[in-house]
Write a protein that holds these residues in place. Structure first.
Motif, PDB file in Angstrom:
ATOM      1  N   GLY A 213      -5.856 -13.609  -7.260  1.00 52.42           N
ATOM      2  CA  GLY A 213      -6.276 -13.142  -8.581  1.00 52.42           C
ATOM      3  C   GLY A 213      -5.727 -11.772  -8.919  1.00 52.42           C
ATOM      4  N   HIS A 214      -6.471 -11.046  -9.736  1.00 56.96           N
ATOM      5  CA  HIS A 214      -6.093  -9.697 -10.170  1.00 56.96           C
ATOM      6  C   HIS A 214      -7.209  -8.742  -9.773  1.00 56.96           C
ATOM      7  N   GLY A 215      -6.887  -7.766  -8.948  1.00 53.16           N
ATOM      8  CA  GLY A 215      -7.920  -6.935  -8.361  1.00 53.16           C
ATOM      9  C   GLY A 215      -7.984  -5.522  -8.895  1.00 53.16           C
ATOM     10  N   VAL A 216      -9.146  -4.907  -8.683  1.00 50.86           N
ATOM     11  CA  VAL A 216      -9.336  -3.472  -8.878  1.00 50.86           C
ATOM     12  C   VAL A 216      -9.291  -2.835  -7.499  1.00 50.86           C
ATOM     13  N   MET A 217      -8.418  -1.849  -7.333  1.00 51.22           N
ATOM     14  CA  MET A 217      -8.253  -1.191  -6.035  1.00 51.22           C
ATOM     15  C   MET A 217      -8.559   0.293  -6.158  1.00 51.22           C
ATOM     16  N   ARG A 218      -9.110   0.840  -5.094  1.00 47.63           N
ATOM     17  CA  ARG A 218      -9.389   2.271  -5.055  1.00 47.63           C
ATOM     18  C   ARG A 218      -8.777   2.859  -3.792  1.00 47.63           C
ATOM     19  N   PHE A 219      -8.095   3.992  -3.955  1.00 46.91           N
ATOM     20  CA  PHE A 219      -7.516   4.711  -2.835  1.00 46.91           C
ATOM     21  C   PHE A 219      -8.317   6.005  -2.635  1.00 46.91           C
ATOM     22  N   ASN A 220      -8.983   6.090  -1.490  1.00 47.84           N
ATOM     23  CA  ASN A 220      -9.847   7.233  -1.184  1.00 47.84           C
ATOM     24  C   ASN A 220      -9.257   7.996  -0.001  1.00 47.84           C
ATOM     25  N   ASN A 221      -8.491   9.047  -0.297  1.00 50.11           N
ATOM     26  CA  ASN A 221      -7.846   9.840   0.748  1.00 50.11           C
ATOM     27  C   ASN A 221      -7.041   8.954   1.704  1.00 50.11           C
ATOM     28  N   LEU A 222      -6.316   8.013   1.142  1.00 53.63           N
ATOM     29  CA  LEU A 222      -5.455   7.149   1.940  1.00 53.63           C
ATOM     30  C   LEU A 222      -4.323   7.985   2.527  1.00 53.63           C
ATOM     31  N   ARG A 223      -4.188   7.937   3.839  1.00 48.53           N
ATOM     32  CA  ARG A 223      -3.151   8.710   4.518  1.00 48.53           C
ATOM     33  C   ARG A 223      -1.962   7.800   4.820  1.00 48.53           C
ATOM     34  N   VAL A 224      -0.817   8.147   4.245  1.00 47.38           N
ATOM     35  CA  VAL A 224       0.405   7.367   4.429  1.00 47.38           C
ATOM     36  C   VAL A 224       1.460   8.266   5.063  1.00 47.38           C
ATOM     37  N   PRO A 225       1.996   7.887   6.218  1.00 52.08           N
ATOM     38  CA  PRO A 225       3.035   8.722   6.838  1.00 52.08           C
ATOM     39  C   PRO A 225       4.306   8.755   6.009  1.00 52.08           C
ATOM     40  N   ALA A 226       5.060   9.833   6.149  1.00 53.61           N
ATOM     41  CA  ALA A 226       6.291   9.995   5.380  1.00 53.61           C
ATOM     42  C   ALA A 226       7.286   8.878   5.664  1.00 53.61           C
ATOM     43  N   THR A 227       7.191   8.265   6.832  1.00 54.62           N
ATOM     44  CA  THR A 227       8.096   7.154   7.155  1.00 54.62           C
ATOM     45  C   THR A 227       7.835   5.931   6.301  1.00 54.62           C
ATOM     46  N   ASP A 228       6.683   5.893   5.626  1.00 50.28           N
ATOM     47  CA  ASP A 228       6.335   4.740   4.793  1.00 50.28           C
ATOM     48  C   ASP A 228       6.559   5.012   3.310  1.00 50.28           C
ATOM     49  N   VAL A 229       7.266   6.072   2.976  1.00 47.94           N
ATOM     50  CA  VAL A 229       7.722   6.263   1.599  1.00 47.94           C
ATOM     51  C   VAL A 229       8.810   5.224   1.325  1.00 47.94           C
ATOM     52  N   LEU A 230       8.731   4.557   0.187  1.00 46.14           N
ATOM     53  CA  LEU A 230       9.746   3.574  -0.198  1.00 46.14           C
ATOM     54  C   LEU A 230      10.845   4.288  -0.973  1.00 46.14           C
ATOM     55  N   GLY A 231      12.018   4.374  -0.374  1.00 45.91           N
ATOM     56  CA  GLY A 231      13.115   5.080  -1.020  1.00 45.91           C
ATOM     57  C   GLY A 231      12.947   6.583  -0.905  1.00 45.91           C
ATOM     58  N   GLU A 232      13.292   7.286  -1.979  1.00 45.97           N
ATOM     59  CA  GLU A 232      13.238   8.745  -1.976  1.00 45.97           C
ATOM     60  C   GLU A 232      12.055   9.252  -2.785  1.00 45.97           C
ATOM     61  N   ILE A 233      11.567  10.405  -2.380  1.00 45.37           N
ATOM     62  CA  ILE A 233      10.487  11.064  -3.109  1.00 45.37           C
ATOM     63  C   ILE A 233      10.953  11.371  -4.534  1.00 45.37           C
ATOM     64  N   GLY A 234      10.084  11.087  -5.499  1.00 49.96           N
ATOM     65  CA  GLY A 234      10.360  11.437  -6.886  1.00 49.96           C
ATOM     66  C   GLY A 234      11.152  10.410  -7.668  1.00 49.96           C
ATOM     67  N   LYS A 235      11.518   9.289  -7.037  1.00 48.52           N
ATOM     68  CA  LYS A 235      12.338   8.291  -7.729  1.00 48.52           C
ATOM     69  C   LYS A 235      11.571   7.005  -8.031  1.00 48.52           C
ATOM     70  N   GLY A 236      10.260   7.095  -8.095  1.00 45.47           N
ATOM     71  CA  GLY A 236       9.443   5.907  -8.305  1.00 45.47           C
ATOM     72  C   GLY A 236       9.740   5.182  -9.601  1.00 45.47           C
ATOM     73  N   PHE A 237       9.896   5.934 -10.693  1.00 47.45           N
ATOM     74  CA  PHE A 237      10.176   5.288 -11.974  1.00 47.45           C
ATOM     75  C   PHE A 237      11.544   4.602 -11.962  1.00 47.45           C
ATOM     76  N   ARG A 238      12.503   5.226 -11.296  1.00 51.49           N
ATOM     77  CA  ARG A 238      13.828   4.608 -11.195  1.00 51.49           C
ATOM     78  C   ARG A 238      13.742   3.300 -10.413  1.00 51.49           C
ATOM     79  N   TYR A 239      13.003   3.309  -9.317  1.00 57.02           N
ATOM     80  CA  TYR A 239      12.861   2.092  -8.523  1.00 57.02           C
ATOM     81  C   TYR A 239      12.070   1.020  -9.271  1.00 57.02           C
ATOM     82  N   ALA A 240      11.167   1.456 -10.134  1.00 63.29           N
ATOM     83  CA  ALA A 240      10.417   0.478 -10.928  1.00 63.29           C
ATOM     84  C   ALA A 240      11.358  -0.344 -11.782  1.00 63.29           C
TER      85      ALA A 240
END
Length: 397
Positions: A213-240
């Motif tokens: 289905g279609h969910g509502v998600m909440r991120f509460n101080n989710l810790r993500v290591p830098a190795t799990d960045v997709l692509g480069e920092i700051g290029k999210g809109f470009r990757y979209a």
């Protein structure tokens, strides 16, 4: 552009058509479907059938277990898969996994691909794409993004709320779009079982075709290591845009198959149903609707094939994919709406598959950018003489 299909693609088209007719359509009445889509057990069974048939995840590269189809070949195969409401689920080409697989093939690191992409291509893991937010956050206007990511040593801390996140319930991983401290956007990868991720609820929706289905998600101080960045920092809109331009088109492909299915059902009914002394289809009002269906189906197919061909030439196609998304979503909707009318009473009950297609199809005019946003974007580019400019419009699923 050559509109003829190579023999190999013709064979794959025929194989997919047989598979859908013989293996998948008979399962459309399976009770393991609910208001939030096919159950995980039903999905697993459908995926197993496609895997056995050699049709699983055809758009993914051969390196990761797919068939390595180009965009034109996808247009042909995805339409055939879409002929059944369960076909895209079976072939593992449904949103959001289809778009996420494409994005990760282009952007992800080798380690990220082994960790997440390979099991996704194998149909062993579902994914989610978390961009859309409740007001006043990002929707059709992604610049309103409010979910934040703050650097903390070698990690990033993510906070925010997302909704309309397709497949969130039961997904194994998620791609998260978040705003950085400098106002740019970045994509992050995360397993769904990490501390700090909460699926708050599954939303009631008009469509019932997506597992989870279609969910509502909440991120509460989710810790993500830098190795799990997709692509480069700051290029999210470009990757979209890497994700959205082809994903808009694959929606068009899949729902073209469903529109064709509805048309076939209505056409058979019009040939056999008697009314006022003759077959229903011999009445001008009905025959005109059938003719209009044929014109809309072919118009949609030509937009899809042309845009797919341009993508295969290496073009960005942000303008063309936006145009195709509006044309196809509205043309395919008109087809299904006419089919309901032709079927009369059967069109508003579940005696045929058409009402189910009708409900699922309506959402298409909203997904990956409402028609109005695409028209606004197209118009701006035409006035400015910048047809190839990046489009940052789209509700992603």
């Amino acid at each position: 552009m050559d509109f003829s299909l190579q023999p190999e693609l013709q064979a794959l088209q025929a194989k997919t058509r047989r598979f859908i007719a013989e293996e998948i359509i008979p399962m459309e009445r399976d009770p393991r479907q609910g208001v939030h889509g096919p159950s995980e057990a039903l999905r697993d069974e459908l995926v197993a059938k496609a895997r056995a048939a050699g049709l699983l995840t055809p758009h993914a590269s051969r390196e990761y277990g797919g068939l390595g189809l180009d965009h034109v070949a996808k247009a042909v195969v995805f339409e055939e898969a879409g002929y059944s409401i369960l076909g895209p689920t079976a072939l593992n080409i449904h949103a959001p996994d289809e778009g996420n697989i494409h994005l990760m093939e282009v952007v992800a690191t080798a380690a990220q691909k082994e960790r997440w992409l390979r099991p996704m291509v194998g149909g062993r893991m579902r994914s989610a794409f978390a961009m859309t937010e409740p007001p006043p956050g990002a929707g059709a206007d992604p610049s309103l993004l409010m979910t934040s990511a703050v650097r903390d040593g070698d990690d990033y801390i993510i906070n925010g709320t997302k909704w309309f996140i397709t497949g969130a319930e039961g997904a194994g991983m998620v791609i998260i779009m978040a705003r950085m401290e400098d106002g740019t956007a970045t994509m992050f990868l995360s397993d769904m079982d990490r501390e700090g991720i909460e699926v708050v609820r599954t939303m009631d929706a008009l469509d019932t075709c997506f597992t989870g289905g279609h969910g509502v998600m909440r991120f509460n101080n989710l810790r993500v290591p830098a190795t799990d960045v997709l692509g480069e920092i700051g290029k999210g809109f470009r990757y979209a845009q890497v994700r959205l331009a082809p994903a808009r088109l694959t929606h068009c492909m899949r729902w073209l198959g469903q529109a064709r299915r509805a048309h076939d059902v209505a056409l058979e009914y019009a040939r056999t149903r008697q009314a006022f002394g003759r077959a229903l289809g011999e009445h001008e009002g009905v025959s005109f609707m059938l003719a209009d269906n044929e014109m809309d189906l072919q118009t949609a197919r030509l937009h899809i094939w042309h845009t797919a061909w341009l993508l295969d030439q290496g073009e960005r196609c942000n303008f063309e994919s936006s145009r195709a998304k509006v044309v196809c979503s509205e043309a395919e909707w008109r087809v299904v709406d006419r089919c309901v009318q032709i079927l009369g009473g059967q069109g508003v009950t579940h005696e045929t598959i058409v009402p189910r297609i009708f409900a699922d199809m309506r959402a298409f005019r909203v997904y990956d950018g409402p028609s109005e946003v695409h028209r606004y974007s197209l118009g701006k580019k035409l006035v400015a003489g910048r047809r190839d400019a990046s489009v940052q419009a789209g509700v992603a699923v």
